[in-house]
Design an enzyme around this catalytic site. Structure first.
Site, PDB file in Angstrom:
ATOM      1  N   HIS A 218       0.802  -1.233   0.000  1.00 13.29           N
ATOM      2  CA  HIS A 218       0.000   0.000   0.000  1.00 13.29           C
ATOM      3  C   HIS A 218       0.833   1.280   0.000  1.00 13.29           C
ATOM      4  CE1 HIS A 218       0.855  -0.080   4.307  1.00 13.29           C
ATOM      5  NE2 HIS A 218       0.462   1.171   4.364  1.00 13.29           N
ATOM      6  N   ARG A 219       2.160   1.160   0.092  1.00 14.78           N
ATOM      7  CA  ARG A 219       2.986   2.374   0.134  1.00 14.78           C
ATOM      8  C   ARG A 219       3.045   3.023  -1.247  1.00 14.78           C
ATOM      9  NH1 ARG A 219       3.869   3.197   5.497  1.00 14.78           N
ATOM     10  NH2 ARG A 219       4.196   1.183   6.449  1.00 14.78           N
TER      11      ARG A 219
END
Ligand code: UD1
Length: 370
Positions: A218-219
């Site tokens: 999700h970064r």
């Protein structure tokens, strides 16, 4: 305003517990549980900032972790970094103008924690930070900015590791403010381990222990660029020996994935899983590939190999002692790491000191003493 009092005794201290995102709920559950276990003279009110608001990222965590309904929801929702931070600060300030607690306790490094810590401090309310002293050195991450900001204004700093404690000393903090208590996220993991729940996908795919991988990303560095995400997925799928790769998708990642036409036979993208289902999968996985911070700690305690797709980490204990290795964000690093895993050469790891399920109780006892 309601403050919850577990012990019918004289109240000496009122605390706001702040939680806004998925990992916050896991950490705060340990502290709420410790309040329930220990008779004490502290009242708390649980404040949900609303940063995460869907059932998948918020509601299901309250149910699964036996968290009480929040006393207040600030309903901040999504937005840019500044919009989200500002929305939380404005709403929390209004609440504080009505009723001031003696202490505002924040956990972790998300925008919700930073926004509430600053708001409280400016209203002369003491601030406690749980998970203080972690540093990645990566100023591109909003979380690193949040960590440094929160620690610099906190009155009480609760740390998960000796290294975090040393870091805070290096930054000039006095020992009276710094307390090595262990890891609240691990408290919750150990408390709910016997309740982990088999997710539907287990039977649907006829999954078998040690014969599938889990992937979470999700970064921004991994998921915001379509070509980069595609390249990473291609490398993972090419080198995963055709075992299923289960990919619970964070909403941020979903936005990029929608633009990708994925055709990988052994990739199974699914909606985000609840806490009990996700960790059921983790405990039997061959390995986890992730860019999360908290998951590197959970895999260390569960003894599952963890391949972190980041160039740095604020949680070095998971590498020095645990099962985690930094693979980096360059997709070319994935093949050698998976080769090592499938050859059976992954390290076994050990569990860091005080990651024993008692951290929340240590924090509550210290708060009482303060
Ligand atoms: C945040 C934290 C990150 C943490 C992660 C866990 C910050 C700076 N980052 O990142 O440290 O690891 O949470 O998940 O605080 N969204 C939904 N439903 C929700 C919540 C969010 O669809 O319930 C969408 C938002 O609209 C947004 C995206 O997900 O587009 C990202 O949400 P946001 O909370 O801003 O940041 P995260 O990437 O989740």
């Amino acid at each position: 305003m309601i403050f919850l009092n577990f012990a019918q005794i004289i109240i000496f201290m009122k605390i706001d517990l702040i939680a806004g995102t998925r990992p916050n709920f896991v950490k705060i559950a340990s502290i709420v549980n410790a309040f329930a276990i220990l008779r004490n003279n502290i009242e708390y009110r649980l404040i949900h900032t609303g940063q995460h608001y869907t059932d998948a990222l918020s509601g299901s965590f309250f149910k699964d972790l036996n968290l009480p309904d929040p006393h207040i929801n600030l309903n901040a929702g999504s937005g840019s970094q500044a919009e989200q931070t500002a929305a939380i600060m404005i709403s929390y300030e209004k609440i504080l103008k009505e009723t001031k607690p003696d202490l505002c306790l924040v956990v972790g490094d998300v925008n919700s924690s930073m926004a509430c810590a600053i708001t409280a401090k400016k209203m002369q309310i003491k601030v406690a930070h749980v998970e203080a002293g972690l540093r990645s050195g990566d100023w591109n991450m909003p979380e690193e900015v949040n960590r440094v900001l929160i620690d610099s204004i906190s009155d009480y700093l609760f740390v998960t590791t000796e290294e975090a404690k040393e870091q805070l000393f290096k930054e000039g903090n006095k020992s009276e403010r710094v307390f090595f208590v262990g890891n609240t996220m691990i408290d919750t993991l150990l408390r709910f381990k016997s309740k982990f729940r088999k997710p539907q996908i287990w039977d649907q795919l006829n999954l078998q222990k040690n014969k599938y991988l889990i992937l979470t990303l999700h970064r921004p560095a991994n998921v915001d660029e379509i070509s980069k995400l595609h390249e990473s997925l291609t490398e993972i799928l090419k080198h995963s020996r055709e075992i299923p790769v289960i990919f619970p998708i964070h909403p941020r990642t979903n936005k990029t994935l929608e633009a990708l036409d994925l055709h990988f036979e052994n990739l199974y993208p699914i909606s985000p899983l609840g806490y009990l289902e996700f960790n059921y999968l983790v405990q039997y996985a061959k390995a986890v590939l992730t860019d999360s911070g908290g998951i590197t700690e959970e895999t260390t305690v569960l003894g599952i190999p963890c391949l972190t797709l980041r160039d740095n980490t604020e949680r070095s204990e998971t590498i020095l002692l645990g099962t985690n290795e930094l693979i980096g964000t360059d997709p070319n690093n994935i093949a050698p790491a998976l080769d090592k895993l499938f050859k059976g050469n992954w390290k076994k790891g050990s569990i860091p000191d005080k990651w024993d399920g008692k951290s929340g109780e240590r924090i509550v006892k210290l708060l009482q003493a303060l």
